[in-house]
Design a protein around this motif. Structure first.
Motif, PDB file in Angstrom:
ATOM      1  N   GLY A 143      11.114 -30.405  -4.740  1.00 38.18           N
ATOM      2  CA  GLY A 143      10.022 -31.260  -4.322  1.00 38.18           C
ATOM      3  C   GLY A 143      10.445 -32.013  -3.077  1.00 38.18           C
ATOM      4  N   ALA A 144       9.716 -33.053  -2.745  1.00 37.07           N
ATOM      5  CA  ALA A 144      10.019 -33.828  -1.550  1.00 37.07           C
ATOM      6  C   ALA A 144      11.377 -34.512  -1.691  1.00 37.07           C
ATOM      7  CB  ALA A 144       8.929 -34.869  -1.307  1.00 37.07           C
ATOM      8  N   GLN A 145      12.367 -33.990  -1.008  1.00 36.79           N
ATOM      9  CA  GLN A 145      13.717 -34.562  -0.927  1.00 36.79           C
ATOM     10  C   GLN A 145      14.454 -34.546  -2.271  1.00 36.79           C
ATOM     11  OE1 GLN A 145      14.279 -37.925   1.789  1.00 36.79           O
ATOM     12  NE2 GLN A 145      12.076 -37.943   2.192  1.00 36.79           N
ATOM     13  N   PHE A 146      14.146 -33.573  -3.123  1.00 39.03           N
ATOM     14  CA  PHE A 146      14.893 -33.455  -4.375  1.00 39.03           C
ATOM     15  C   PHE A 146      14.846 -32.017  -4.882  1.00 39.03           C
ATOM     16  CE2 PHE A 146      10.682 -33.843  -6.222  1.00 39.03           C
ATOM     17  CZ  PHE A 146      10.747 -33.068  -7.388  1.00 39.03           C
ATOM     18  N   SER A 147      15.795 -31.708  -5.727  1.00 40.92           N
ATOM     19  CA  SER A 147      15.804 -30.426  -6.435  1.00 40.92           C
ATOM     20  C   SER A 147      16.308 -30.669  -7.850  1.00 40.92           C
ATOM     21  CB  SER A 147      16.713 -29.422  -5.727  1.00 40.92           C
ATOM     22  OG  SER A 147      16.831 -28.220  -6.491  1.00 40.92           O
ATOM     23  N   VAL A 148      15.681 -30.008  -8.813  1.00 43.19           N
ATOM     24  CA  VAL A 148      16.154 -30.033 -10.201  1.00 43.19           C
ATOM     25  C   VAL A 148      16.464 -28.605 -10.610  1.00 43.19           C
ATOM     26  CG1 VAL A 148      14.908 -32.126 -10.822  1.00 43.19           C
ATOM     27  CG2 VAL A 148      13.778 -29.918 -11.086  1.00 43.19           C
ATOM     28  N   GLN A 149      17.499 -28.420 -11.434  1.00 44.42           N
ATOM     29  CA  GLN A 149      17.937 -27.096 -11.817  1.00 44.42           C
ATOM     30  C   GLN A 149      18.579 -27.152 -13.198  1.00 44.42           C
ATOM     31  OE1 GLN A 149      18.612 -28.173  -8.495  1.00 44.42           O
ATOM     32  NE2 GLN A 149      20.049 -29.680  -9.342  1.00 44.42           N
ATOM     33  N   ALA A 150      18.464 -26.043 -13.912  1.00 43.84           N
ATOM     34  CA  ALA A 150      18.967 -26.010 -15.287  1.00 43.84           C
ATOM     35  C   ALA A 150      19.280 -24.575 -15.679  1.00 43.84           C
ATOM     36  CB  ALA A 150      17.931 -26.597 -16.239  1.00 43.84           C
ATOM     37  N   ASN A 151      20.260 -24.421 -16.556  1.00 41.01           N
ATOM     38  CA  ASN A 151      20.557 -23.108 -17.114  1.00 41.01           C
ATOM     39  C   ASN A 151      21.044 -23.285 -18.540  1.00 41.01           C
ATOM     40  OD1 ASN A 151      23.773 -22.853 -17.114  1.00 41.01           O
ATOM     41  ND2 ASN A 151      23.142 -23.968 -15.273  1.00 41.01           N
ATOM     42  N   GLY A 160      10.371 -28.055 -14.839  1.00 42.58           N
ATOM     43  CA  GLY A 160       9.065 -28.661 -14.584  1.00 42.58           C
ATOM     44  C   GLY A 160       8.976 -30.077 -15.107  1.00 42.58           C
ATOM     45  N   ALA A 161       9.522 -30.309 -16.296  1.00 46.63           N
ATOM     46  CA  ALA A 161       9.509 -31.656 -16.871  1.00 46.63           C
ATOM     47  C   ALA A 161      10.327 -32.615 -16.027  1.00 46.63           C
ATOM     48  CB  ALA A 161      10.048 -31.618 -18.301  1.00 46.63           C
ATOM     49  N   MET A 162      11.473 -32.163 -15.533  1.00 44.46           N
ATOM     50  CA  MET A 162      12.313 -33.002 -14.686  1.00 44.46           C
ATOM     51  C   MET A 162      11.597 -33.377 -13.395  1.00 44.46           C
ATOM     52  SD  MET A 162      16.032 -31.124 -15.070  1.00 44.46           S
ATOM     53  CE  MET A 162      16.960 -32.447 -14.283  1.00 44.46           C
ATOM     54  N   ALA A 163      10.978 -32.389 -12.760  1.00 47.12           N
ATOM     55  CA  ALA A 163      10.303 -32.646 -11.495  1.00 47.12           C
ATOM     56  C   ALA A 163       9.153 -33.632 -11.677  1.00 47.12           C
ATOM     57  CB  ALA A 163       9.793 -31.334 -10.906  1.00 47.12           C
ATOM     58  N   GLN A 168       6.814 -38.885 -10.790  1.00 46.12           N
ATOM     59  CA  GLN A 168       6.022 -39.975 -11.357  1.00 46.12           C
ATOM     60  C   GLN A 168       6.795 -41.296 -11.398  1.00 46.12           C
ATOM     61  OE1 GLN A 168       4.845 -38.401 -15.177  1.00 46.12           O
ATOM     62  NE2 GLN A 168       3.505 -36.849 -14.271  1.00 46.12           N
ATOM     63  N   GLY A 169       8.081 -41.263 -11.140  1.00 45.04           N
ATOM     64  CA  GLY A 169       8.891 -42.481 -11.200  1.00 45.04           C
ATOM     65  C   GLY A 169       9.131 -43.116  -9.850  1.00 45.04           C
ATOM     66  N   ALA A 170       8.247 -42.892  -8.894  1.00 39.22           N
ATOM     67  CA  ALA A 170       8.473 -43.386  -7.530  1.00 39.22           C
ATOM     68  C   ALA A 170       8.608 -44.900  -7.455  1.00 39.22           C
ATOM     69  CB  ALA A 170       7.344 -42.905  -6.618  1.00 39.22           C
ATOM     70  N   ALA A 171       8.022 -45.617  -8.406  1.00 35.66           N
ATOM     71  CA  ALA A 171       8.095 -47.082  -8.378  1.00 35.66           C
ATOM     72  C   ALA A 171       9.408 -47.615  -8.953  1.00 35.66           C
ATOM     73  CB  ALA A 171       6.915 -47.670  -9.151  1.00 35.66           C
ATOM     74  N   LEU A 172      10.188 -46.763  -9.588  1.00 33.31           N
ATOM     75  CA  LEU A 172      11.442 -47.195 -10.204  1.00 33.31           C
ATOM     76  C   LEU A 172      12.537 -47.359  -9.153  1.00 33.31           C
ATOM     77  CD1 LEU A 172      11.555 -44.726 -13.246  1.00 33.31           C
ATOM     78  CD2 LEU A 172      11.025 -47.173 -13.340  1.00 33.31           C
ATOM     79  N   PRO A 173      13.542 -48.182  -9.434  1.00 33.91           N
ATOM     80  CA  PRO A 173      14.737 -48.152  -8.588  1.00 33.91           C
ATOM     81  C   PRO A 173      15.308 -46.734  -8.582  1.00 33.91           C
ATOM     82  CG  PRO A 173      14.800 -50.026 -10.086  1.00 33.91           C
ATOM     83  CD  PRO A 173      13.647 -49.175 -10.522  1.00 33.91           C
ATOM     84  N   PHE A 174      15.907 -46.349  -7.479  1.00 35.79           N
ATOM     85  CA  PHE A 174      16.349 -44.963  -7.305  1.00 35.79           C
ATOM     86  C   PHE A 174      17.238 -44.456  -8.440  1.00 35.79           C
ATOM     87  CE2 PHE A 174      19.094 -41.908  -4.705  1.00 35.79           C
ATOM     88  CZ  PHE A 174      18.203 -40.855  -4.825  1.00 35.79           C
ATOM     89  N   LEU A 179      17.613 -40.915 -13.391  1.00 34.24           N
ATOM     90  CA  LEU A 179      17.875 -40.783 -14.823  1.00 34.24           C
ATOM     91  C   LEU A 179      16.617 -40.406 -15.594  1.00 34.24           C
ATOM     92  CD1 LEU A 179      20.416 -43.582 -15.760  1.00 34.24           C
ATOM     93  CD2 LEU A 179      20.804 -41.212 -15.105  1.00 34.24           C
ATOM     94  N   ALA A 180      15.458 -40.809 -15.098  1.00 36.35           N
ATOM     95  CA  ALA A 180      14.206 -40.419 -15.756  1.00 36.35           C
ATOM     96  C   ALA A 180      14.056 -38.902 -15.782  1.00 36.35           C
ATOM     97  CB  ALA A 180      13.015 -41.057 -15.044  1.00 36.35           C
ATOM     98  N   ALA A 181      14.527 -38.241 -14.743  1.00 32.87           N
ATOM     99  CA  ALA A 181      14.463 -36.772 -14.711  1.00 32.87           C
ATOM    100  C   ALA A 181      15.371 -36.176 -15.787  1.00 32.87           C
ATOM    101  CB  ALA A 181      14.875 -36.268 -13.329  1.00 32.87           C
TER     102      ALA A 181
END
Length: 334
Positions: A143-151, A160-163, A168-174, A179-181
């Protein structure tokens, strides 16, 4: 024997013809089988960089997560090639983009089919690779400036759940957003084997002249029944000690009101920590609020008399500036 089992597992995954010619390079005893889920990201607000991970493997943070201020962040997992971390950061530092860095790492690796690796550079470009022979369920999403990956996940829903959780956590501290992901990955099934360790690494957007301060957060849970829960506890403790450090700095500057504010903030985050309550009390005493200080110190001294011993030593170095009579009142607390 352990190494033999790893070799055998790798042979089953790749087939004899593909495996044996590259055995020495692809599978070594020092490279962990860190099958896992992770995220690499750049904070669009600050430019800070992060990598976070959870796995059913001991001390996953020592293998998977790599980052350098002003350079980038890398997650290297599955049949982990740990050299991707330092080598990848060196390539990024030389001016290569995330994709160019990933391409170069994979070009020189005979085990690319069993690797999973993600890179984010200092400009927010991302690149990710999931080898064709990574163990199911394996996948990725950018996504915008991030990647999630799993195996080796229980279900195919994890990336998909991580992304979604990260977006959706844009308002949270970074750090909390990252960690929300991870929490979302676990909620979607997580590692098919369970969970054991986790890590969170956050570095500054730009390198400073004090590189020892460029790692903003570096937390690891090497072995725990609920590593993500423990990682969040450590993050809150980290926040508390940030306030403690700010309080100590205020004391150095003779800003007693500022110190009191910071120590109070630390206590709210970690109320059972004796040291935080102790330095709050000492700051109150230095502010000529001895009765309030006594109220805080009494239960501390009862719980651990060594704090009373420490208090005797503070006037000598100027950290306790009460009168002799007030000092005796403090030291004779019952």
């Amino acid at each position: 024997m352990r190494f033999f089992r790893w070799v055998l597992a790798a042979a089953l995954l790749t087939g004899p013809a593909a495996f044996w010619p590259a055995a020495a390079q692809v599978y070594t005893q020092s490279d962990p089988l860190a099958h896992t889920f992770s995220i690499v990201a750049r904070d669009p607000k600050t430019g800070d960089l992060a990598v976070a991970v959870q796995s059913h493997w001991f001390s996953v943070g020592t293998s998977v997560s790599w980052a350098e201020a002003g350079v980038g962040a890398i997650a290297t997992q599955s049949f982990t090639n740990k050299s991707f971390g330092p080598r990848g950061l060196a390539l990024l530092k030389s001016g290569k983009t995330a994709q160019q860095t990933l391409d170069e790492l994979l070009r020189t690796d005979e085990g690319r089919d069993v690797r999973q690796v993600a890179v984010v550079d200092s400009k927010g470009n991302v690149a990710v690779h999931t080898g064709a022979k990574c163990i199911d369920m394996a996948g990725q999403q950018t996504g915008a400036q991030f990647s999630v990956q799993a195996n080796m996940m229980l279900t195919d829903k994890v990336p998909g759940a991580m992304a979604r959780a990260y977006e959706q956590g844009a308002a949270l501290p970074f750090p909390e957003r990252v960690l929300a992901a991870l929490d979302a990955a676990q909620a979607a099934g997580g590692d098919v084997r369970g969970r054991q360790s986790a890590a969170l690494l956050v570095v500054r957007a730009q390198a400073s002249t004090a590189p020892w301060d460029d790692r903003l957060i570096d937390l690891r849970v090497d072995d725990a029944a609920e590593p993500l829960k423990e990682l969040r506890r450590l993050l809150q403790l980290h926040r508390a000690y940030e306030h403690m450090n700010a309080g100590d700095l205020a004391v150095e500057k003779n800003d007693v009101p500022g110190a009191i504010r910071e120590y109070e903030a630390a206590e709210k985050l970690f109320p059972d920590n004796l040291e935080m309550r102790y330095w709050h009390a000492i700051s109150l005493a230095n502010k000529q609020q001895v009765p309030a200080a006594l109220k805080l110190l009494r239960p501390i001294f009862k719980q651990d008399p060594n704090w009373r011993t420490l208090t005797q030593r503070l006037p000598k170095v100027g950290l306790l500036t009460v009168s002799e009579a007030e000092l005796q009142q403090i030291l004779t607390l019952k």
